[in-house]
Design a protein around this motif. Structure first.
Motif, PDB file in Angstrom:
ATOM      1  N   TYR A   1       0.852  -1.188   0.000  1.00 45.31           N
ATOM      2  CA  TYR A   1       0.000   0.000   0.000  1.00 45.31           C
ATOM      3  C   TYR A   1       0.880   1.226   0.000  1.00 45.31           C
ATOM      4  O   TYR A   1       2.115   1.108   0.100  1.00 45.31           O
TER       5      TYR A   1
ATOM      6  N   ARG B   1      -6.501  -0.636   3.938  1.00 42.90           N
ATOM      7  CA  ARG B   1      -6.398   0.749   4.403  1.00 42.90           C
ATOM      8  C   ARG B   1      -6.718   1.715   3.267  1.00 42.90           C
ATOM      9  O   ARG B   1      -6.654   1.320   2.094  1.00 42.90           O
TER      10      ARG B   1
ATOM     11  N   ASP C   1      -2.347   5.607   5.564  1.00 43.67           N
ATOM     12  CA  ASP C   1      -2.047   4.168   5.583  1.00 43.67           C
ATOM     13  C   ASP C   1      -2.437   3.545   6.927  1.00 43.67           C
ATOM     14  O   ASP C   1      -2.347   2.326   7.080  1.00 43.67           O
ATOM     15  N   ASN C   2      -2.865   4.363   7.865  1.00 43.95           N
ATOM     16  CA  ASN C   2      -3.329   3.835   9.151  1.00 43.95           C
ATOM     17  C   ASN C   2      -4.832   4.021   9.321  1.00 43.95           C
ATOM     18  O   ASN C   2      -5.341   4.026  10.432  1.00 43.95           O
TER      19      ASN C   2
ATOM     20  N   ASP D   1      -3.579  -0.101  13.715  1.00 45.77           N
ATOM     21  CA  ASP D   1      -2.186   0.303  13.905  1.00 45.77           C
ATOM     22  C   ASP D   1      -1.988   1.156  15.147  1.00 45.77           C
ATOM     23  O   ASP D   1      -1.832   2.379  15.096  1.00 45.77           O
TER      24      ASP D   1
HETATM   25 MG    MG Z   1       0.859   1.652   9.852  1.00 44.01          MG
END
Ligand code: MG
Ligand code: AMP
Length: 530
Positions: A108, A213, A282-283, A292
């Motif tokens: 990702y 994500r 990305d979280n 995360d």
């Molecule tokens: Mg992460």
């Protein structure tokens, strides 16, 4: 080692075990590459590889509830096969793994701290496969199991400290009723890991319906791979939001789901004083799960601008900014989905229409988040009816909490003791405010408001205690468990998990876990280093 994953995988294809009571059965229940699974999307989305083995792994923490939800008998982790359990969930190979049963790391990309970061990916996470249980499919993932093609400069490891924090917090969030990835276990290994100091390694087993994500979508968008982007979106729709297929534009409907679940999640975070700390795209989970856990924190003293991540020098991800950041992140997601929007629209004017429609869906965030937050606050204040001005009443409380640095969790918990007719129950909450006069002024308004409520004090208090937790994972509580674990005493991890399993209950024997943090807690710092 007495079990063979390869044979077991084959056996399990024929028959879903009612409950996995041995390592053989646990390993066989975790299947990889089933039709409809993320793994089945293929090599554009992931890289198959085994974990890097560790020597002599051991169990640090276990969530029996997560084990149960996977259909695993949790006694396997602590019984005769405990070494096999620890080895398996450390990622150690137990036999030769056939290529088609290898774990995988997903690719990702994402925006980190507001800046496009390019390709990221599972730098230290490996998905073992998924477990099907009562029609639900749950992915099982190891975090900290070694380097992957997406590790960049990282070592692929996670330290014991942050693994215990992630383990405890994901379970704590679940028991608070907040959508989150779960954790099955923490496995330790005496492998030195270099961070600011030398620490030891650990591996957390995370469990979620999906680990997709926002950054997954951004990855394929930024690489101009529209067909892979569509495949990914179709995967999420088919698996989680099949009703989107009936919408005029299924992909806009998918965005709408992300907007809805993210808005609700933000209202819930704000409602318990939870700060994520690294809300990079990305979280952000496409399912609106908390995902995360790094430098997160539950606020002790309330500060609307609290920044829990020591590395976040700009305060981008402060408590007060989280809802806004989520919106910004949704904007990145919408941008990434643009190539999929408007397939049924006439060519002429399509681009403009698509942007308009996407903006409309994004606007829905504000329409959803505002009322969700007010509803959360009403519940926290014990208001069963809706009156104009309830939001002002809640904001008034936050203002004096902020000015007095009143403890977030205790303020709301103790507020339930206040009576609508007299001030004799005020002390437990009033004493949290240095400026007693400011509290009294607010309490007078609150009592006025309570006069319009049908419920009596006892009924209101009971309802409030179901939404205002007594026990949250305060930093110093996690720290105490970590310090003991560093000495190889894992009893505090288990005890704390047990307390956090019942966050709304009065637990007289655990009163100490509900108190104000000790002075030394103020010096605790958490950063991106994990
Ligand atoms: Mg992460
Ligand atoms: P985070 O902000 O912790 O979610 O991580 C951002 C990115 O860095 C993700 O792609 C992680 O997989 C990667 N990453 C973080 N720590 C490590 C590590 N120790 N080794 C490899 N990759 C890591």
């Amino acid at each position: 080692m007495s079990f063979s994953p390869s044979n077991a995988v084959r056996a399990a294809r024929d028959e879903t075990p009612a409950g996995a009571r041995s390592m053989n059965e646990i390993a066989s229940a975790i299947r990889i590459g089933q039709p409809g699974s993320f793994a089945a999307l293929g090599t554009a989305f992931l890289t198959r590889l085994p974990a890097a083995p560790v020597e002599d792994p051991y169990l640090v923490g276990l969530s029996r509830e997560t084990a149960e939800s996977l259909g695993f008998d949790s006694d396997v982790a602590t019984g005769a096969e405990k070494h096999a359990f620890a080895a398996y969930f450390a990622g150690n190979p137990t036999r030769d793994w056939p290529a088609d049963s290898l774990s995988y790391a997903a690719v990702y990309s994402g925006h980190q701290f507001g800046v496009w970061a390019g390709q990221l990916g599972d730098g230290r996470a490996l998905t073992l496969g998924e477990v099907e249980r009562d029609g639900e499919r749950l992915e099982v993932q190891l975090k900290g199991a070694g380097r992957t093609p997406y590790s960049r400069m990282g070592d692929g490891r996670a330290v014991l400290r942050s693994s215990i924090r992630e383990f405890l917090c994901s379970e704590a969030m679940h028991h608070l009723g907040i959508p989150t990835t779960r954790a099955l276990a923490v496995i330790g290994a005496d492998l030195p890991v270099r961070r600011e100091t030398i620490e030891t390694a650990a591996i957390v087993t995370r469990v979620a319906p999906s680990f997709v994500r926002f950054g997954h979508f951004e990855h394929f968008y930024s690489n101009d791979r529209v067909e892979d982007l569509r495949k990914l979106a179709d995967h999420v729709i088919d698996r989680f939001y099949p009703h989107c297929r009936n919408a005029e534009d299924p992909y806009l409907a998918l965005l709408d789901e992300a907007v809805r679940t993210t808005a609700d999640l933000m209202a819930q975070w704000q409602g318990v004083g939870f700060c994520h700390g690294v809300m990079n795209t990305d979280n952000m989970s496409i399912l609106g799960l908390t995902i995360d856990y790094g430098p997160f924190g539950f606020m002790d003293a309330f500060n609307a601008h609290h920044v829990c991540n020591h590395s976040d020098t700009q305060g981008r991800y402060s408590y007060g900014r989280q809802p806004q950041v989520a919106y910004w992140n949704l904007f990145c997601l919408a941008q990434a989905l643009v190539p999929l929007f408007g397939a049924n629209l006439p060519e002429e004017g399509r681009a403009e229409r698509v942007v308009e429609e996407a903006q409309k869906v994004l606007e829905g965030y504000k329409e959803r988040f505002g009322p969700a937050l007010v509803a959360t606050m009403r519940a926290k204040l014990g208001l069963a009816t809706e009156l104009e001005g309830d939001d002002k009443l809640a904001n008034g409380l936050f203002e004096i909490m902020h000015a007095n640095r009143a403890d977030f969790t205790l303020t709301f918990r103790n507020l339930s003791k206040l009576s609508k007719s007299h001030a004799s129950g005020d002390a437990p909450v009033r004493d949290l405010f240095l400026d007693r006069a400011a509290f009294d002024a607010w309490a007078a308004l609150y009592r006025e408001r309570l006069a319009h409520e049908p419920r009596d004090d006892a009924a209101r208090a009971a309802a409030m205690n179901r939404v205002n937790p007594k026990y949250v994972l305060r930093n110093h509580l996690a720290e105490q468990a970590i310090r003991r674990a560093n000495e190889k005493d894992f009893s505090e991890v288990a005890r704390l998990l047990d307390v956090l399993r019942r966050p709304f209950d009065e637990q007289p024997e655990n009163e100490a876990y509900a108190g104000l943090p000790p002075d030394w807690a103020g010096a605790l710092e958490v950063s991106c280093s994990s």
